[in-house]
Scaffold this active site. Sequence first.
Site, short mmCIF file in Angstrom:
data_model
loop_
_atom_site.label_atom_id
_atom_site.label_comp_id
_atom_site.label_asym_id
_atom_site.label_seq_id
_atom_site.Cartn_x
_atom_site.Cartn_y
_atom_site.Cartn_z
N HIS A 18 -21.49 -15.82 32.35
CA HIS A 18 -21.25 -17.18 31.87
C HIS A 18 -21.97 -18.16 32.78
O HIS A 18 -22.50 -17.77 33.83
CB HIS A 18 -19.75 -17.47 31.85
CG HIS A 18 -19.14 -17.36 33.21
ND1 HIS A 18 -18.56 -16.21 33.66
CD2 HIS A 18 -19.08 -18.24 34.24
CE1 HIS A 18 -18.14 -16.39 34.90
NE2 HIS A 18 -18.44 -17.61 35.28
N HIS A 46 -22.25 -22.25 34.63
CA HIS A 46 -21.63 -23.49 35.10
C HIS A 46 -22.74 -24.53 35.17
O HIS A 46 -23.86 -24.22 35.57
CB HIS A 46 -21.00 -23.29 36.47
CG HIS A 46 -19.91 -22.26 36.48
ND1 HIS A 46 -18.59 -22.57 36.26
CD2 HIS A 46 -19.96 -20.91 36.67
CE1 HIS A 46 -17.86 -21.45 36.31
NE2 HIS A 46 -18.66 -20.44 36.57
N HIS A 79 -14.15 -23.64 28.44
CA HIS A 79 -14.52 -23.91 29.83
C HIS A 79 -15.99 -23.61 30.11
O HIS A 79 -16.58 -24.14 31.04
CB HIS A 79 -13.68 -23.05 30.78
CG HIS A 79 -12.20 -23.18 30.57
ND1 HIS A 79 -11.53 -24.36 30.78
CD2 HIS A 79 -11.28 -22.30 30.15
CE1 HIS A 79 -10.24 -24.19 30.52
NE2 HIS A 79 -10.06 -22.95 30.12
N HIS A 137 -23.22 -16.61 36.40
CA HIS A 137 -22.40 -15.58 37.02
C HIS A 137 -22.38 -14.33 36.15
O HIS A 137 -22.06 -14.42 34.97
CB HIS A 137 -20.96 -16.09 37.22
CG HIS A 137 -20.85 -17.13 38.29
ND1 HIS A 137 -19.79 -18.01 38.40
CD2 HIS A 137 -21.69 -17.42 39.32
CE1 HIS A 137 -19.98 -18.79 39.45
NE2 HIS A 137 -21.12 -18.47 40.01
N THR A 162 -13.60 -18.47 40.37
CA THR A 162 -13.70 -19.92 40.61
C THR A 162 -12.94 -20.73 39.56
O THR A 162 -13.07 -21.95 39.52
CB THR A 162 -15.18 -20.37 40.63
OG1 THR A 162 -15.73 -20.14 39.33
CG2 THR A 162 -15.97 -19.62 41.68
N THR A 163 -12.20 -20.04 38.72
CA THR A 163 -11.33 -20.71 37.74
C THR A 163 -9.95 -20.08 37.85
O THR A 163 -9.82 -18.96 38.34
CB THR A 163 -11.85 -20.50 36.31
OG1 THR A 163 -11.91 -19.10 36.03
CG2 THR A 163 -13.22 -21.13 36.11
#
Length: 399
Positions: free
Chosen positions: A124, A126, A99, A151, A233-234
Site C-alpha cells: 500500500h 502513503h 486509509h 510499503h 504505522t496505523t
Amino acid sequence: MCVCGGGQGGVIMDSVAPFVLLLLPGLHWTAAEDTSWTYTGMLGQSEWSEHFPECGGSSQSPVDVVTTQTKYDARLAPLTPLGYGQHGNRPFTLYNNGHTAVIELPDWMTLGGLPWLYSAVQMHLHWGSGGPSSGGSEHTINGQSAEAELHVVHYNSELYPNASAAMAQRDGLAVLGILIVIGEEANPHFDNIINFLSRIRHANQKVLIPAFDVQSLLPKDLGRYYRYNGSLTTPPCYQSVMWTVFHERVQISKAQLLKMETILYSSRAGDPERMLLQDNYRATQPLNHRVVFASFTAGSGKELSSGEVTAIVIGIMCGCVGLAVIVRFIVKTVRFCALRHRETAAVNSSTSSWDVLTNNRPAPMQRMKETDKAKEKQQEMVLNSTSQAEKRSSPQSEP
Ligand SMILES: *[C@@H]1O[C@H](CO)[C@@H](O)[C@H](O)[C@H]1NC(C)=O
Ligand SMILES: *[C@@H]1O[C@H](CO)[C@@H](O)[C@H](O)[C@H]1NC(C)=O
C-alpha cells in the site's frame, strides 16, 4: 504501514470494533470498513493510543533515520525478493480501505536475506497533499520527507500460519519501505497501480487489476538499507515489524504523484460528504532505546555520481602522467650518470641532476639534427639580414 481491511482484516477488527462482523463469506474485504481512526481531527494520531494502546508503545514507527547515528552492520545482506515477478497471470485485488490503496499479494511471493522466510501479504502507499510544507512519506531521512512511500508487507511464514496470526507477534512481520520522490519522467511500473485508482475512488471499493512484477516498484539497489525494529504505522500499531527502509529512492512523475494525492476519497460512495484521502502518513515516532542499523557505510563507493567518477578518472590519468614524467626523469638521470661515469671517471660532483638535464637535454643525435636545421636556416637567411639570422640560429640560445 497499514494492515487493516483485506482478507485478514476481520481478525484485527474483532478485537477492536465488534460491529465489523459483517464479513461476507467468499468476499475478501470487510463490508464495513473500520473508520474509528483518522490521521487528523478528533480521532487523529494523537488519540490513537486511547483505543489502541500499542500506539503509545516505545518501539513505534515510522522514525526519522539520522544517518550519522545509524550503526553499520556487515551482516545485513542484500534482500532477495523471490517470485515477485511470477504472478501467474492471476489478477491482483486493489481496494480502497478508507486509509490507503491496498494491493493484496499472493503468498508465493517471498523475501529472502532475512533470519526467517517471509511471505508477502499486501502492499500500500502513503502520500501527502502536495502543499508547500508537503510531507508524504512516513519515514524521513535526516528530517527530510519524501513525497510518498510504498510499503510491501510480509509475514513470518516459517513461524506462523498466516498474517493475522503473525501480526501481533514480535517477530511476525517484515515490511519494505520504499521512499518515492518526484523525478523528470513518469515511472511506467507505478502506472500498474495509479491507472486503476479511478476505479476505487470511494472507501470499500475494489477492483481486479492485471498482475505485474512487484519487484519493478522497488529500487535497483536492494543491498543498501536501514534496519530497525518497529511497528505497524496505523492502529493497532502492533510492535511486530522488522523494518527495511531502502537507501535508494524511487522516482515517479509529478503528474503521477498528483493523481495519487487527489483521486481517492476516505468517505464511502453513499456518504453525504466527500472526504479526500490525503496526508495519510503518521508523524515520526521517538526511537527511544532503539538503534537503526545500516547495511552500508556512508563512504562506500556505490554512491558516486558520474561527475565524481569523471573527476576520479581525470585524477588517475594525471597521476599516471606525473608518474611517467618522474620515471622518465629517473631513467634519463641514471642513463646520463652511467654514461658520464664511463666517459670521465673523475668529474666534479657539484653538478646536480637538474643542471645535468637542462644543460644536456638534446641527445647527441638530436643535437646533430638541430644543428643541421639551424644551418639550413642560416643559409636561407644569409640573403637577408645577417645579424638577425645569427641570433636565431644560435643553438645555445635554445634552453
Ligand atoms: C490464521 O491462523 C490461525 C491459527 O491457525 C487460525 O485460527 C485463523 O483462522 C487463520 N486466519 C485466517 C484468516 O486464515
Ligand atoms: C530486533 O529485536 C530482536 C529481539 O529483541 C533482536 O534480536 C534484534 O537484534 C533486533 N533487531 C534490530 C535491527 O534492532
